[in-house]
Design a protein around this motif. Structure first.
Motif, PDB file in Angstrom:
ATOM      1  N   GLU A 113       0.818  -1.215   0.000  1.00 41.24           N
ATOM      2  CA  GLU A 113       0.000   0.000   0.000  1.00 41.24           C
ATOM      3  C   GLU A 113       0.849   1.261   0.000  1.00 41.24           C
ATOM      4  OE1 GLU A 113      -3.762   1.062   0.980  1.00 41.24           O
ATOM      5  OE2 GLU A 113      -3.626  -0.250  -0.743  1.00 41.24           O
ATOM      6  N   HIS A 124      -2.933   3.973  -3.970  1.00 38.95           N
ATOM      7  CA  HIS A 124      -4.090   4.860  -3.913  1.00 38.95           C
ATOM      8  C   HIS A 124      -3.637   6.248  -3.507  1.00 38.95           C
ATOM      9  CE1 HIS A 124      -5.778   0.807  -3.192  1.00 38.95           C
ATOM     10  NE2 HIS A 124      -6.849   1.246  -3.818  1.00 38.95           N
ATOM     11  N   ARG A 164     -15.499   6.773  -1.780  1.00 36.98           N
ATOM     12  CA  ARG A 164     -14.109   6.339  -1.991  1.00 36.98           C
ATOM     13  C   ARG A 164     -13.620   5.487  -0.826  1.00 36.98           C
ATOM     14  NH1 ARG A 164     -10.579  11.498  -3.406  1.00 36.98           N
ATOM     15  NH2 ARG A 164      -8.922   9.930  -3.293  1.00 36.98           N
ATOM     16  N   HIS A 166     -12.439   1.688  -1.325  1.00 39.49           N
ATOM     17  CA  HIS A 166     -11.073   1.330  -0.945  1.00 39.49           C
ATOM     18  C   HIS A 166     -11.081   0.143   0.017  1.00 39.49           C
ATOM     19  CE1 HIS A 166      -6.820   3.019  -0.056  1.00 39.49           C
ATOM     20  NE2 HIS A 166      -6.871   1.772   0.371  1.00 39.49           N
ATOM     21  N   GLU A 212     -11.936  -3.039  -1.779  1.00 39.02           N
ATOM     22  CA  GLU A 212     -10.805  -3.530  -2.569  1.00 39.02           C
ATOM     23  C   GLU A 212      -9.776  -4.228  -1.691  1.00 39.02           C
ATOM     24  OE1 GLU A 212      -9.265  -0.188  -4.674  1.00 39.02           O
ATOM     25  OE2 GLU A 212     -10.926  -0.104  -6.112  1.00 39.02           O
TER      26      GLU A 212
END
Length: 470
Positions: free
Chosen positions: A337, A356, A420, A424, A427
């Motif tokens: 990440e 992201h 969002r 997120h 996901e």
């Protein structure tokens, strides 16, 4: 050998030049130290970003030699989720490891699952660096199970330790601060003699067990006038004892002539307090700024002394950053990440490249608040509460204390950020709280909920929020 194809791939992407130039990495992790917990400020324009009671002269000196990060975040508002994130470079939500304490029963929601042990197949930063030629050591609090650090890439460690292992260490070695330093010093000297780069993680037990602080340090603080933000002599004493231990370790780095090729990182595993006169709200166990914004200072090659970085960085950024320093820039584990922050240390202003753009923090548990999650995008932050469905929106540039809820005045932005956040988390495969079918309001545990309807309680001025009403 564990994950042989992956580790072999690491060797293929390290050039001989990079190998020869590999720096040492000394990572110092304090426990439960809030953003205002040092006597050096964490933001030059926020006077209250340093303690008005604790004294940390060695970290003041260290800060003057390196870069301070005014907007650094722990991956989680509690300890072991941050620690597993630091080891793997993954978001705690992705790991489904988001709480350290046991779940609290009897609430409106059943807390999301949260595991307690690192898995054999999970790739740690120690394994990657070891494959790249580093000697690796972990001292202090591991708190990740799995048989301990030496089962996960560390050549040397104190074993499969947790909070309880700090208890026996009292004056003259409070919570093993100085013993850890001695073991690390011997490891550094040994690797210098062998001509091998090293990675050492110092996972200090402090600030746990303040009653174990040096008697002389405690007596000093008992005779000092208390501050408005900080006033507990025990916590002050263990803070200063930790500072002394850090100072001794940095003296060892200098004595061994390693400073020119060693990155030293100092940060906390989570926030630990806010509200009242402090500039942040809430604390440990919540994703308000007081629970996740932490002190971060880095010193090392090419870093301008007494410099500042204002970009948001997060603990799992260190995995790719350490890999870049080690000459491993391609064969990273899947799902990382974080992003490499090494360019920020040169003064560059370009954004960190992550999977992201936003940062997401997930705490689907009862502890400092009801189950909630947060998303940071640009200078805005949205906190979503699962009991009520409420969204709170803040502009951190103008409202660091998160007191002015903008959700009603900026509904489109709040809706977009909430979407969002949920996308997120989906996901990442994050675990979520679910309704408690046996919930009985008459038997529900008492709790001071900080989020939800009504927004900040400005009248009390304590950074607390009204209860989320059923």
């Amino acid at each position: 050998m564990k994950l042989l194809p992956f580790l072999a791939a690491i060797l293929l992407v390290i050039t001989s030049t990079a190998w020869a130039a590999q720096p040492n990495i000394l990572f110092l992790l304090s426990d439960d130290q809030d953003w205002t917990g040092l006597s050096t400020p964490m933001h030059p324009d926020v006077p209250s970003s340093k303690s008005d009671f604790y004294k940390t002269p060695n970290l003041e000196k260290f800060a003057s030699q390196g870069m301070r990060f005014s907007a650094a975040y722990a991956p989680a508002p509690v300890c072991s989720p941050t620690r597993i994130s630091l080891q793997t470079g993954l978001n705690p939500a992705q790991l489904r490891w988001t709480k350290a304490a046991p779940p609290e029963p009897g609430h409106r929601l059943i807390e999301a699952e949260s595991r307690k042990n690192i898995r054999p197949e999970e790739v740690t930063i120690a394994e990657v660096l070891k494959a790249a030629g580093y000697a690796t050591a972990h001292y202090g609090k591991w708190h990740l199970g799995g048989g301990g650090p030496e089962n996960h890439g560390y050549d040397e460690s104190d074993g499969d330790t947790g909070n309880e292992h700090a208890n026996p260490f009292v004056d003259p070695n409070p919570v093993d601060i100085f013993g850890m330093g001695e073991r690390a010093a011997a490891f550094m000297a040994s690797q210098k003699k062998a001509g091998k780069p090293f990675f050492i993680q110092m996972s200090y037990h402090a600030l746990h067990r303040p009653e174990n602080a040096l008697k002389a340090t405690r007596e000093f603080y008992e005779n000092q006038p208390p501050g408005r933000m900080h006033r507990d002599p025990g916590r002050a004493a263990i803070t200063t004892d930790l500072d002394t231990g850090v100072g001794r370790l940095l003296e060892t780095v200098d004595r061994l002539d390693l400073a020119g090729n060693t990155y030293v990182i100092y940060m906390s595993d989570n926030g630990a307090g806010g509200g009242g006169p402090r500039p942040l709200s809430s604390g440990k166990g919540g994703v308000w700024e007081g629970g996740i914004r932490v002190p971060l200072i880095i010193r090392g090659p090419g870093i301008k002394p007494n410099s500042w970085c204002y970009q948001r960085v997060v603990g799992y950024d260190f995995f790719p950053t350490f890999c870049r320093w080690a000459g491993v820039s391609k064969a990273l584990p899947a799902g990382i990440e974080g992003g490499d922050i090494s360019h920020l240390l040169t003064g560059a202003k370009t954004p960190v490249k992550r999977a992201h753009e936003e940062l997401v923090f997930h705490f689907p548990h009862y502890q400092g608040d009801t189950p909630h999650s947060a998303i940071l995008s640009g200078h805005h932050k949205l906190i979503h509460f699962y009991e009520t469905g409420d969204n709170l929106l803040f502009d951190l540039d103008s409202d660091l204390a998160e007191r002015n809820n903008l959700a009603a005045s900026k509904p489109e932005l709040a809706t977009a950020l909430a979407q969002r956040l949920h996308t997120h988390l989906a996901e990442l495969g994050a675990a979520m709280p679910v309704p408690n079918k046996e919930y009985d309001p008459a038997k529900a545990p008492a709790m001071d909920r900080k989020g939800g309807k009504g927004g900040p309680d400005k009248k009390k001025g304590k950074g607390k929020r009204p209860m989320n009403k059923p």
